[in-house]
Design a protein around this motif. Sequence first.
Motif, short mmCIF file in Angstrom:
data_model
loop_
_atom_site.label_atom_id
_atom_site.label_comp_id
_atom_site.label_asym_id
_atom_site.label_seq_id
_atom_site.Cartn_x
_atom_site.Cartn_y
_atom_site.Cartn_z
N GLU A 1 -4.21 2.75 0.63
CA GLU A 1 -3.21 2.14 -0.26
C GLU A 1 -2.54 0.95 0.42
O GLU A 1 -2.16 -0.01 -0.24
CB GLU A 1 -2.16 3.18 -0.66
N GLU A 2 -2.38 1.03 1.73
CA GLU A 2 -1.67 -0.01 2.48
C GLU A 2 -2.49 -1.28 2.69
O GLU A 2 -1.97 -2.37 2.59
CB GLU A 2 -1.24 0.53 3.84
N TYR A 3 -3.78 -1.13 3.01
CA TYR A 3 -4.54 -2.32 3.40
C TYR A 3 -5.77 -2.62 2.54
O TYR A 3 -6.29 -3.72 2.59
CB TYR A 3 -4.95 -2.25 4.87
N GLU A 4 -6.26 -1.67 1.78
CA GLU A 4 -7.38 -1.90 0.87
C GLU A 4 -7.22 -1.00 -0.35
O GLU A 4 -7.89 0.03 -0.47
CB GLU A 4 -8.71 -1.60 1.57
N PRO A 5 -6.30 -1.36 -1.24
CA PRO A 5 -6.04 -0.50 -2.40
C PRO A 5 -7.32 -0.15 -3.15
O PRO A 5 -8.14 -1.02 -3.41
CB PRO A 5 -5.10 -1.34 -3.26
N PRO A 6 -7.52 1.14 -3.45
CA PRO A 6 -8.75 1.55 -4.13
C PRO A 6 -8.78 1.08 -5.58
O PRO A 6 -7.76 0.86 -6.21
CB PRO A 6 -8.70 3.07 -4.06
N ILE A 7 -10.00 0.96 -6.07
CA ILE A 7 -10.26 0.55 -7.45
C ILE A 7 -11.03 1.68 -8.12
O ILE A 7 -11.85 2.36 -7.49
CB ILE A 7 -11.08 -0.75 -7.48
N ASN A 8 -10.78 1.89 -9.40
CA ASN A 8 -11.46 2.93 -10.17
C ASN A 8 -12.96 2.88 -9.89
O ASN A 8 -13.60 1.85 -10.06
CB ASN A 8 -11.19 2.71 -11.66
#
Length: 97
Positions: free
Chosen positions: A64-71
């Motif tokens: 969440e901090e450095y590479e926010p996930p995508i669906n």
Amino acid sequence: MTISTYKKLAGTSAVFLTADHAKATPVERDGLTWTAQELHLSQLPAQRTPKAAMANALALEGLEEYEPPINGDLRYVESVGVKFVYFDLIRGWVQVD
């Protein structure tokens, strides 16, 4: 079709593992149980994007901090030996192996 139940991995806010998964210890699983219906798993993204493996489920949340996930992001988690998909609808990761 058998309805699986899922438990949240302890120490995470939204990483769900099948309740009967043998590789996770009971200490690693939250006591509450969710059904596939409650997690809306019939709506999991069909298109998945493989991403780099993670050492453990806590690392999934660190994204969440450095590479926010995508669906549809798909990550293998080495500590439990399964893949998880990020599911935007619940803002969490669900075991798909």
